[in-house]
Design a protein around this motif. Structure first.
Motif, PDB file in Angstrom:
ATOM      1  N   PHE A  33      -5.193  -2.439  -0.326  1.00 44.30           N
ATOM      2  CA  PHE A  33      -4.548  -1.121  -0.375  1.00 44.30           C
ATOM      3  C   PHE A  33      -3.213  -1.163   0.355  1.00 44.30           C
ATOM      4  CE2 PHE A  33      -8.650   0.891  -1.408  1.00 44.30           C
ATOM      5  CZ  PHE A  33      -9.540  -0.019  -0.865  1.00 44.30           C
ATOM      6  N   TRP A  34      -2.303  -0.329  -0.100  1.00 44.05           N
ATOM      7  CA  TRP A  34      -1.080  -0.057   0.641  1.00 44.05           C
ATOM      8  C   TRP A  34      -0.971   1.444   0.903  1.00 44.05           C
ATOM      9  CZ3 TRP A  34       2.018  -2.944   3.410  1.00 44.05           C
ATOM     10  CH2 TRP A  34       2.144  -4.306   3.122  1.00 44.05           C
ATOM     11  N   TYR A  35      -0.738   1.780   2.184  1.00 46.78           N
ATOM     12  CA  TYR A  35      -0.521   3.158   2.614  1.00 46.78           C
ATOM     13  C   TYR A  35       0.830   3.247   3.320  1.00 46.78           C
ATOM     14  CZ  TYR A  35      -5.632   3.972   2.285  1.00 46.78           C
ATOM     15  OH  TYR A  35      -6.931   4.101   1.863  1.00 46.78           O
ATOM     16  N   ARG A  36       1.336   4.465   3.391  1.00 52.88           N
ATOM     17  CA  ARG A  36       2.402   4.742   4.335  1.00 52.88           C
ATOM     18  C   ARG A  36       1.936   5.834   5.280  1.00 52.88           C
ATOM     19  NH1 ARG A  36       7.897   7.108   1.814  1.00 52.88           N
ATOM     20  NH2 ARG A  36       8.169   7.875   3.942  1.00 52.88           N
ATOM     21  N   GLN A  37       2.432   5.765   6.513  1.00 52.98           N
ATOM     22  CA  GLN A  37       2.015   6.709   7.547  1.00 52.98           C
ATOM     23  C   GLN A  37       3.256   7.345   8.142  1.00 52.98           C
ATOM     24  OE1 GLN A  37       0.071   5.014  11.066  1.00 52.98           O
ATOM     25  NE2 GLN A  37      -1.255   6.810  11.178  1.00 52.98           N
ATOM     26  N   LEU A  43      -2.033   9.383   6.641  1.00 47.18           N
ATOM     27  CA  LEU A  43      -1.973   8.214   5.772  1.00 47.18           C
ATOM     28  C   LEU A  43      -1.999   8.652   4.315  1.00 47.18           C
ATOM     29  CD1 LEU A  43      -3.208   6.955   8.502  1.00 47.18           C
ATOM     30  CD2 LEU A  43      -4.040   5.169   6.993  1.00 47.18           C
ATOM     31  N   ARG A  44      -1.077   8.126   3.544  1.00 47.70           N
ATOM     32  CA  ARG A  44      -1.031   8.421   2.113  1.00 47.70           C
ATOM     33  C   ARG A  44      -1.078   7.117   1.309  1.00 47.70           C
ATOM     34  NH1 ARG A  44       4.206  11.886   1.337  1.00 47.70           N
ATOM     35  NH2 ARG A  44       4.960  10.499   2.975  1.00 47.70           N
ATOM     36  N   LEU A  45      -1.923   7.109   0.305  1.00 48.85           N
ATOM     37  CA  LEU A  45      -2.146   5.907  -0.487  1.00 48.85           C
ATOM     38  C   LEU A  45      -1.038   5.727  -1.515  1.00 48.85           C
ATOM     39  CD1 LEU A  45      -4.124   3.568  -1.183  1.00 48.85           C
ATOM     40  CD2 LEU A  45      -5.221   5.154  -2.793  1.00 48.85           C
ATOM     41  N   GLY A  58      -1.898   5.253  -6.383  1.00 49.81           N
ATOM     42  CA  GLY A  58      -2.443   6.189  -5.419  1.00 49.81           C
ATOM     43  C   GLY A  58      -1.747   7.533  -5.539  1.00 49.81           C
ATOM     44  N   TYR A  89       4.309   1.176   7.144  1.00 45.26           N
ATOM     45  CA  TYR A  89       3.512   0.766   5.980  1.00 45.26           C
ATOM     46  C   TYR A  89       2.301  -0.018   6.463  1.00 45.26           C
ATOM     47  CZ  TYR A  89       7.226   2.402   3.017  1.00 45.26           C
ATOM     48  OH  TYR A  89       8.144   3.219   2.388  1.00 45.26           O
ATOM     49  N   HIS A 101     -13.249   2.958  -2.190  1.00 42.14           N
ATOM     50  CA  HIS A 101     -12.946   3.880  -1.098  1.00 42.14           C
ATOM     51  C   HIS A 101     -14.198   4.390  -0.413  1.00 42.14           C
ATOM     52  CE1 HIS A 101      -8.756   4.064  -2.460  1.00 42.14           C
ATOM     53  NE2 HIS A 101      -9.264   4.010  -3.662  1.00 42.14           N
TER      54      HIS A 101
ATOM     55  N   LYS B  99     -10.324   7.800  -3.830  1.00 45.63           N
ATOM     56  CA  LYS B  99      -9.464   7.778  -2.659  1.00 45.63           C
ATOM     57  C   LYS B  99     -10.249   8.139  -1.409  1.00 45.63           C
ATOM     58  CE  LYS B  99      -6.576  11.335  -2.453  1.00 45.63           C
ATOM     59  NZ  LYS B  99      -5.542  12.277  -2.931  1.00 45.63           N
TER      60      LYS B  99
END
Lengths: 116, 112
Positions: A33-37, A43-45, A58, A89, A101, B99
């Motif tokens: 997975f890659w998220y940004r914070q 955290l958003r996917l 995502g 990231y 998930h 998710k």
């Protein structure tokens, strides 16, 4: 212990550059997975992958792409970096393909990316 | 160090006391819940998880309680230590959604 390694802790790039963020996991996990914070947004996917060469969008995929050529490696690509992509990231992995998930995700320590 | 949230709610406790961190979740279809700890400058670290067929699960010094009636999750930390100081996130995974939905987090500050 699961180890998720992100290639850079800090990265500074310029607007319009193509940026590659790399992530490697050593536990033979199926999913990555890659998220940004971002402060106040949590955290958003961005993207995730449940198999080599497979990917799923995502919540915020716009402006990003991903690559998974090998099971242990998942790359995030900013096609043409913009200042609103300045963020932390985070890469993660989880073990089983079924309901990716619905099981613990194990995170790397993040890459703080600044776009000037 | 890095800040993961500028205005997070903060729970201040004395070293040795028990801590309770609360989380209200949003989706009644959620059947999996997880708690993470994030220290300054590091990624989230898995603490404990629970599925909706359980009300309580215990780990080492931590207990997670799930109340599905009021959609509430809590993390209890026994004998809180200075090393427990961090931001704690809960997350839920609803059936039919692909998710994890993360909460904003609570900052735990442990004072000697």
């Amino acid at each position: 212990d699961v180890k998720v390694t992100q290639s850079s802790r800090y990265l500074v790039k310029r607007t319009g550059e193509k940026v590659f963020l790399e992530c490697v996991q050593d536990m033979d996990h199926e999913n990555m997975f890659w998220y940004r914070q971002d402060p106040g947004l949590g955290l958003r996917l961005i993207y995730f992958s449940y198999d080599v060469k497979m990917k799923e969008k995502g919540d915020i995929p716009e402006g990003y792409s991903v690559s998974r050529e090998k099971k242990e490696r998942f790359s995030l690509i900013l096609e043409s970096a913009s200042t609103n992509q300045t963020s932390m990231y985070l890469c993660a992995s989880s073990l089983k393909r079924d309901r990716p998930h619905n099981q613990p995700q194990h995170f790397g320590d993040g890459t703080r990316l600044s776009i000037l | 160090g890095e800040s993961v949230g500028l205005h997070l709610p903060t729970l201040s406790v004395q070293e040795g006391d028990n801590s309770i961190i609360n989380c209200a979740y949003s989706n009644s279809a959620s059947d999996y819940f997880i708690w993470y700890k994030q220290e300054s400058g590091k990624g989230p670290q898995f603490i404990i998880d629970i599925r909706s067929n359980m009300d309580k699960r215990q780990g080492q010094r931590v207990t997670v309680l799930l109340n599905k009636t009021v959609k509430h999750l809590s993390l209890q930390i026994a004998a809180t230590q200075p090393g427990d100081s961090a931001v704690y996130f809960c997350a839920e995974s609803p059936r039919g959604y692909n998710k994890l939905i993360f909460g904003a987090g609570t900052r735990l500050a442990v004072h000697p």
